[in-house]
Scaffold this motif. Sequence first.
Motif, PDB file in Angstrom:
ATOM      1  N   VAL A 196       2.108 -18.746   8.935  1.00  0.00           N
ATOM      2  CA  VAL A 196       2.962 -19.397   7.946  1.00  0.00           C
ATOM      3  C   VAL A 196       4.349 -18.765   8.016  1.00  0.00           C
ATOM      4  CG1 VAL A 196       3.337 -19.884   5.501  1.00  0.00           C
ATOM      5  CG2 VAL A 196       1.013 -19.886   6.446  1.00  0.00           C
ATOM      6  N   ALA A 197       5.374 -19.591   8.096  1.00  0.00           N
ATOM      7  CA  ALA A 197       6.741 -19.082   8.221  1.00  0.00           C
ATOM      8  C   ALA A 197       7.661 -19.807   7.265  1.00  0.00           C
ATOM      9  CB  ALA A 197       7.245 -19.257   9.646  1.00  0.00           C
ATOM     10  N   LYS A 198       8.646 -19.072   6.761  1.00  0.00           N
ATOM     11  CA  LYS A 198       9.704 -19.717   5.988  1.00  0.00           C
ATOM     12  C   LYS A 198      10.730 -20.367   6.911  1.00  0.00           C
ATOM     13  CE  LYS A 198       9.671 -17.099   1.664  1.00  0.00           C
ATOM     14  NZ  LYS A 198      10.485 -16.273   0.728  1.00  0.00           N
TER      15      LYS A 198
ATOM     16  N   ASP B  67       9.013 -14.527   7.966  1.00  0.00           N
ATOM     17  CA  ASP B  67       7.616 -14.762   7.617  1.00  0.00           C
ATOM     18  C   ASP B  67       7.475 -15.229   6.165  1.00  0.00           C
ATOM     19  OD1 ASP B  67       7.685 -12.492   5.964  1.00  0.00           O
ATOM     20  OD2 ASP B  67       6.838 -11.186   7.494  1.00  0.00           O
ATOM     21  N   GLU B  68       6.239 -15.445   5.744  1.00  0.00           N
ATOM     22  CA  GLU B  68       5.988 -16.071   4.442  1.00  0.00           C
ATOM     23  C   GLU B  68       6.407 -15.201   3.264  1.00  0.00           C
ATOM     24  OE1 GLU B  68       1.831 -16.703   3.657  1.00  0.00           O
ATOM     25  OE2 GLU B  68       1.261 -15.103   5.038  1.00  0.00           O
TER      26      GLU B  68
END
Length: 216
Positions: free
Chosen positions: A137-139, A66-67
């Motif tokens: 939002v994801a890395k 996750d972010e």
Amino acid sequence: RDPCIAFLGPDAVAIIDAGQVSFGNGYVCAVFDLLAPRLTTLRGDFMGRGSYGTNVLAGGTLEFEDEIGIVHSSVFAGPATATVNTSSPGVASVDISGIRDSSSSTVVEETWTLTLATGSRSLALAVHGHVVRSGVVAKAIRHTFLFHPRSLYALFDRGVVQMMGQERGRGYYFSRDGLARLYALGGGGSSAATPMAAAGNISIAVRRASPAGGLT
């Protein structure tokens, strides 16, 4: 009990039993854990006699980062289900569905199709997935396969990366380029007496069978 002892070959066989899926054909033995979804075992016998060697995998999972950098893994996301796609003397194929990144707030869900053919020295993996929850939002959304061999050689579309004897937690490399082939060699030691870079008889090769792409 070692599930690989059931597969002496030469026919390719898939068995769904006791919360896992096992494959074997004398050359390759693979095991997928349905309760903590991940590929746990990949062993081989080059001569095809069912005398399988050391497991080259420490695990193969779906992951969502996750972010803020927290990693969610399919291992902790609840059980998956398996359905026999093809089971014949020529081909053993199983669809494993319900592979998720999280049990409570799922973002990605996938189906993995594992296929093993008679006489083949490789296990085929096809992945089909979709985003369950939008606006997240994801890395990274990734598949993580941990190999016991620590010397890695990656043949990307635009170049080659070599990593020798990497310590745990540092043996990785990110790229937007397609990965056509990856192989790993060496021992799997982790102490001063058996360093990770030591030569050994463990090896694994991964080959892309289709053009690189995202989730489909």
